[in-house]
Structure formats: C-alpha cells, structure tokens
Write a protein that holds these residues in place. Structure first.
Motif, PDB file in Angstrom:
ATOM      1  N   ARG A 190       7.580   4.637  -8.928  1.00  0.00           N
ATOM      2  CA  ARG A 190       7.486   3.893 -10.176  1.00  0.00           C
ATOM      3  C   ARG A 190       7.105   2.449  -9.866  1.00  0.00           C
ATOM      4  N   ALA A 191       6.431   1.800 -10.828  1.00  0.00           N
ATOM      5  CA  ALA A 191       6.106   0.370 -10.708  1.00  0.00           C
ATOM      6  C   ALA A 191       5.360   0.119  -9.397  1.00  0.00           C
ATOM      7  N   ASN A 192       5.944  -0.663  -8.491  1.00  0.00           N
ATOM      8  CA  ASN A 192       5.249  -1.034  -7.253  1.00  0.00           C
ATOM      9  C   ASN A 192       5.452  -0.014  -6.137  1.00  0.00           C
ATOM     10  N   ALA A 193       6.135   1.074  -6.396  1.00  0.00           N
ATOM     11  CA  ALA A 193       6.341   2.119  -5.398  1.00  0.00           C
ATOM     12  C   ALA A 193       5.440   3.302  -5.715  1.00  0.00           C
ATOM     13  N   ARG A 194       4.203   3.236  -5.238  1.00  0.00           N
ATOM     14  CA  ARG A 194       3.209   4.269  -5.528  1.00  0.00           C
ATOM     15  C   ARG A 194       2.772   4.934  -4.228  1.00  0.00           C
ATOM     16  N   LEU A 195       2.793   6.262  -4.247  1.00  0.00           N
ATOM     17  CA  LEU A 195       2.399   7.039  -3.088  1.00  0.00           C
ATOM     18  C   LEU A 195       1.062   7.719  -3.327  1.00  0.00           C
ATOM     19  N   SER A 196       0.355   7.989  -2.260  1.00  0.00           N
ATOM     20  CA  SER A 196      -0.860   8.801  -2.305  1.00  0.00           C
ATOM     21  C   SER A 196      -0.477  10.239  -1.976  1.00  0.00           C
ATOM     22  N   PRO A 197      -1.367  11.197  -2.189  1.00  0.00           N
ATOM     23  CA  PRO A 197      -1.044  12.562  -1.765  1.00  0.00           C
ATOM     24  C   PRO A 197      -0.670  12.652  -0.288  1.00  0.00           C
ATOM     25  N   ALA A 198      -1.370  11.900   0.559  1.00  0.00           N
ATOM     26  CA  ALA A 198      -1.087  11.959   1.999  1.00  0.00           C
ATOM     27  C   ALA A 198       0.282  11.384   2.325  1.00  0.00           C
ATOM     28  N   THR A 199       0.645  10.263   1.701  1.00  0.00           N
ATOM     29  CA  THR A 199       1.951   9.678   1.998  1.00  0.00           C
ATOM     30  C   THR A 199       3.074  10.478   1.348  1.00  0.00           C
ATOM     31  N   ALA A 200       2.794  11.106   0.209  1.00  0.00           N
ATOM     32  CA  ALA A 200       3.792  11.998  -0.377  1.00  0.00           C
ATOM     33  C   ALA A 200       4.058  13.186   0.543  1.00  0.00           C
ATOM     34  N   LEU A 201       3.002  13.724   1.123  1.00  0.00           N
ATOM     35  CA  LEU A 201       3.173  14.825   2.066  1.00  0.00           C
ATOM     36  C   LEU A 201       3.984  14.381   3.282  1.00  0.00           C
ATOM     37  N   THR A 206       0.841  -1.189   0.000  1.00  0.00           N
ATOM     38  CA  THR A 206       0.000   0.000   0.000  1.00  0.00           C
ATOM     39  C   THR A 206       0.880   1.244   0.000  1.00  0.00           C
ATOM     40  N   PRO A 207       0.315   2.421  -0.269  1.00  0.00           N
ATOM     41  CA  PRO A 207       1.118   3.641  -0.136  1.00  0.00           C
ATOM     42  C   PRO A 207       1.738   3.788   1.251  1.00  0.00           C
ATOM     43  N   GLU A 208       1.006   3.361   2.273  1.00  0.00           N
ATOM     44  CA  GLU A 208       1.542   3.432   3.632  1.00  0.00           C
ATOM     45  C   GLU A 208       2.724   2.473   3.806  1.00  0.00           C
ATOM     46  N   GLY A 209       2.626   1.286   3.164  1.00  0.00           N
ATOM     47  CA  GLY A 209       3.732   0.343   3.221  1.00  0.00           C
ATOM     48  C   GLY A 209       4.961   0.866   2.498  1.00  0.00           C
ATOM     49  N   ILE A 237      10.432   3.516   2.771  1.00  0.00           N
ATOM     50  CA  ILE A 237      11.300   4.682   2.624  1.00  0.00           C
ATOM     51  C   ILE A 237      11.859   5.087   3.988  1.00  0.00           C
ATOM     52  N   ARG A 238      10.999   5.104   5.001  1.00  0.00           N
ATOM     53  CA  ARG A 238      11.452   5.446   6.361  1.00  0.00           C
ATOM     54  C   ARG A 238      12.578   4.511   6.812  1.00  0.00           C
ATOM     55  N   TYR A 239      12.385   3.223   6.555  1.00  0.00           N
ATOM     56  CA  TYR A 239      13.361   2.222   6.970  1.00  0.00           C
ATOM     57  C   TYR A 239      14.705   2.474   6.303  1.00  0.00           C
ATOM     58  N   VAL A 240      14.684   2.763   5.014  1.00  0.00           N
ATOM     59  CA  VAL A 240      15.930   2.920   4.264  1.00  0.00           C
ATOM     60  C   VAL A 240      16.664   4.192   4.653  1.00  0.00           C
ATOM     61  N   VAL A 241      15.957   5.302   4.829  1.00  0.00           N
ATOM     62  CA  VAL A 241      16.619   6.607   4.984  1.00  0.00           C
ATOM     63  C   VAL A 241      16.740   7.053   6.432  1.00  0.00           C
ATOM     64  N   ARG A 242      16.357   6.212   7.387  1.00  0.00           N
ATOM     65  CA  ARG A 242      16.199   6.688   8.765  1.00  0.00           C
ATOM     66  C   ARG A 242      17.456   7.313   9.359  1.00  0.00           C
ATOM     67  N   ASP A 243      18.651   6.870   8.930  1.00  0.00           N
ATOM     68  CA  ASP A 243      19.874   7.498   9.445  1.00  0.00           C
ATOM     69  C   ASP A 243      20.780   7.954   8.301  1.00  0.00           C
ATOM     70  N   SER A 244      20.178   8.310   7.184  1.00  0.00           N
ATOM     71  CA  SER A 244      20.958   8.720   6.017  1.00  0.00           C
ATOM     72  C   SER A 244      21.636  10.065   6.236  1.00  0.00           C
ATOM     73  N   ALA A 245      22.913  10.106   5.869  1.00  0.00           N
ATOM     74  CA  ALA A 245      23.640  11.372   5.892  1.00  0.00           C
ATOM     75  C   ALA A 245      23.542  12.096   4.559  1.00  0.00           C
TER      76      ALA A 245
END
Length: 313
Positions: free
Chosen positions: A139-150, A115-118, A123-131
C-alpha cells in the motif's frame, strides 16, 4: 495457531478505544474484541489501520496486543500491525511476539519512497529473525513488482501479501507469477484484498484469485459483513447487488468526502451501535454531525435490505 485455515473473509480489524481524556480504554477494547470473535470472524487484526496503529505509543501497542491475545484465549488467531521505519518495525514485531500474537501484518515503511527492490530489502530486514508468520501490506509507498512479490516466498516468515493499492492488472500479474512458479510455497501463499471498504472490490479480486478480504464493516456491523460474505460465497448476486446499492456504495461515497473518514466513520458507526470506542486521535478528524446522521441512515438501509430478504423467506 495455524493461520493458513483462518484467513476467511470477512476478517475483523477492531478499533482501538480511547477515553475522553485520551487514555487507552482496555476494558472497552476487550469487550469489542470479544464481540468481534463472537460474531464469527476467523481472525482479528489489532493495532492496524482501523485500529489507529500510527496513533499508539509503544506501551499502548503492547497493551492492545496483550489484551487481544488474552480476550481471544485461542479461539481465533490474533495478528498485530507492525510498521514505521525498519528498526521500529522490528521492535513492534518483538513486542507482538512477547505479547503472544499469532502473526504480524507488516505495514508500509514510514515516509520513505523506494523501488520494489528497496521495499523487498525493507521486508527482509524486518522479518529476518521473526518467529511469527508475517503478511506484507502492499500500500502507498510499499509497492512490489511481480518479481519482488515472488521473492517473498524465499522469506520463510512471510506467508502472504495484502493489497491496498487496487491496481487489478498489476495484482493479476503478481498472483499469476506466484501461482505459476515452481516455488514449493507457491500454492499455499495467501493473497488478501485490503482496499478500504473491500466489499466493493471483492468480486473483482475473486476473479483474479484473491478471495480473502479485510472488512472495516465488521468492526461496527458484523451482521452486514457476514451477510455480504455469505451472499458472495453462495452466488446470491441479487443480495450482493442490493447491499452494494443500499449500503456499501453510499458508505464509500460518504467516506470519500473527507480524508481520514475511512477510520473516523467506522468509529462513529461503532458509537452509533452502542460501542463506546471514543474519539479518533489527530490528525484524523471527527465526522460532522450531518455526516453522522447520514451514516446512521446508510446502516439502517443496509439492515432494511436484510429484513426485506428475511421477510421474503
């Protein structure tokens, strides 16, 4: 290096060269990146879709990023693709950071739909401590809703969203939701058009507030990529239309004939230009000889448009 002033189209996505015996050709890659920068791009995105990210081993990935950083020598930002599953994407991010990259393009997660929430949780998991600053590729299976994009604006490393889906209405909803929010990062958040042969949709995306775009054309014909971008900026509709008719639309028609040609044709075009980038890796297939001949004709037709315009002054 500040990315916020560097995401000016046409953005370059260099190819990853392989030798005939299937080794990464670092010397050719360095020359290719240098040529892309000299041609006027404001940023290079390496080991992404056009750079055959999914075909690279981890050590090859590290080499590609390191070579690009060394070659750029601070002239333009270097962004690297990161993707696969969440843990693997974090490894890519760590490798790119260690190699000196200036940013990350976060590619869709491997295989799994959600889901967009998933997707937001991924994204949160990957970037949580990114410098490094991160641009998310929708794209493809990575689709966001307006709320999750915000909600991306609450993730400090995330500075933008690149769209490769092409649903203009949905993208308009996302852009409007972000821009009209009272979030302190709303005005500076970046939106990019990441559709294949993005020049085809550049006008439509500009109309909804998405002015920047990636250009696969820049990888083999930066003269054509920059001519189109200048014409678009200057409101030169006659030149935009002429390049669309003679070059970009025929290129897209040829691209659509075979799955994977969005990358394989770009490599073939680079070889026609004298850049020895070698073959694609499987599962991509090499263009058929008749398609390579048609590709050469299409590129020549694009340059003929520029020559005719130059002759008219």
């Amino acid at each position: 290096m500040d990315l916020h002033a560097a995401l000016v189209p046409p953005l370059s996505f260099p190819l990853t060269p392989f030798t005939d015996d299937d080794r990464l050709d670092g010397e050719v890659f360095a020359a290719h990146v240098d040529q892309q920068i000299a041609a006027g791009t404001t940023a290079v995105f390496v080991a992404c879709g056009t750079g055959e990210f999914t075909a690279l081993g981890r050590e090859e990935y590290r080499q590609v990023v390191a070579i690009a950083v060394k070659t750029s020598a601070g002239r333009v930002p270097v962004l690297a693709g990161a993707g696969g599953g969440p843990a693997i994407a974090r490894e890519h991010l760590a490798d790119a950071t260690a190699a000196g990259a200036d940013g990350i393009l976060l590619l869709p997660p491997y295989l799994v739909g959600s889901t967009p929430e998933g997707v937001l949780d991924h994204i949160r998991y990957v970037v949580r401590d990114s410098a490094l600053p991160v641009i998310v590729y929708q794209r493809a299976n990575a689709r966001l809703s307006p709320a999750t994009a915000l909600a991306l604006l609450d993730l400090e490393p995330v500075i933008g969203l690149k769209d490769g889906i092409g649903d203009i209405e949905q993208m308009q909803r996302i852009v409007a939701t972000v821009r009209t929010s009272d979030h302190p990062r709303a005005g500076g958040f970046h939106f990019l058009n990441g559709l294949p042969t993005a020049e085809l949709s550049a006008r439509a995306y500009r109309a909804i507030g998405v002015g920047s775009y990636s250009s696969a054309v820049h990888a083999f014909a930066p003269d054509l990529a920059h001519a189109f971008a200048r014409a678009l900026d200057n409101g030169d509709d006659a030149l935009v239309d002429a390049l669309l008719a003679a070059f970009l639309l025929p290129l897209a028609d040829l691209r659509d004939q075979v799955p994977g040609y969005a990358v394989a044709l770009i490599k073939a075009a680079a070889r026609l230009e004298g850049i020895p980038v070698g073959p694609v890796r499987p599962p991509l297939v090499e263009p058929r000889p008749e398609h390579v001949a048609e590709l050469a004709r299409i590129v020549a037709a694009g340059r003929a448009v520029l020559a005719e315009r130059a002759a008219r002054g």
